[in-house]
Design a protein around this motif. Structure first.
Motif, PDB file in Angstrom:
ATOM      1  N   ARG A 167       6.434  -0.830   2.308  1.00  0.00           N
ATOM      2  CA  ARG A 167       6.772  -0.669   0.893  1.00  0.00           C
ATOM      3  C   ARG A 167       8.149  -1.264   0.607  1.00  0.00           C
ATOM      4  O   ARG A 167       8.348  -1.964  -0.384  1.00  0.00           O
ATOM      5  N   PHE A 180       0.108  -3.903  -3.189  1.00  0.00           N
ATOM      6  CA  PHE A 180       0.539  -2.711  -2.454  1.00  0.00           C
ATOM      7  C   PHE A 180      -0.068  -1.453  -3.072  1.00  0.00           C
ATOM      8  O   PHE A 180      -0.590  -0.592  -2.360  1.00  0.00           O
ATOM      9  N   LEU A 193       4.628   1.190  -6.043  1.00  0.00           N
ATOM     10  CA  LEU A 193       5.706   0.311  -6.497  1.00  0.00           C
ATOM     11  C   LEU A 193       5.589   0.126  -8.007  1.00  0.00           C
ATOM     12  O   LEU A 193       4.488  -0.105  -8.510  1.00  0.00           O
TER      13      LEU A 193
END
Length: 182
Positions: free
Chosen positions: A34, A157, A178
């Protein structure tokens, strides 16, 4: 009889240990991944510095330059001055992608209003040229931001986080999605 019960307990303990190591070990790896994806916002998708953050800093500089030009024709108390100044300060204070997005949005609106006000005034030839250059810089940087690859990286992601078992690993370890620059 004791052997069979002991074996079952050992197998259960082994399975438990494997699950725990996957959840927590995977969580550390997921958090590092991440962070690498988030770094694309600051360094660019290819790590080359062509990134949203750099474009935002250039927009902030151009907005500050607009205020310098405005200072020759307006007072800092004028209603079109304060929102630009506030947006520049918000950009300086931003720490998250969402905060940068909000500051950029405010900077766009307020700088456009300042530009329109100054464009309607009688400026020196030099200041008129500088005004147009700075506003063009801001517009160009906004266009570049809209084509940056960070949002695709963040979306990928976030999509990965929605899949099992990543969803479980993320939940156990507190790994968040995110923010996209939108």
């Amino acid at each position: 009889m004791k052997m069979k019960t002991g074996k079952r307990i050992a197998i259960i303990v082994l399975i438990f240990c494997v699950v725990i190591s996957i959840l927590f070990g995977g969580g550390r790896k997921l958090e590092k991944y991440r962070e690498r994806q988030l770094q694309c916002f600051y360094d660019g998708v290819d790590g080359d510095g062509l990134c949203i953050y750099n474009d935002l800093m250039m927009r902030q500089t151009a907005a500050h330059n607009l205020l310098t030009i405005a200072g020759r024709y307006l007072k800092p108390t004028d209603e079109v001055w304060t929102p630009v100044e506030k947006a520049v300060k918000a950009m300086n204070a931003a720490v998250s992608v969402q905060e940068y997005f909000e500051a950029n949005y405010d900077l766009t609106i307020s700088s456009t209003a300042l530009y329109n006000t100054l464009s309607a005034m009688e400026l020196s030839e030099k200041d008129e040229r500088l005004l147009n250059e700075q506003f063009t810089e801001m517009s160009s940087r906004n266009m570049t931001i809209s084509h940056d690859g960070y949002n695709a990286v963040a979306a990928e992601f976030n999509s990965m986080l929605a899949d099992f078992p990543t969803l479980l690993i993320a939940a156990v370890n507190g790994v968040d999605r995110l923010d996209e620059f939108r």
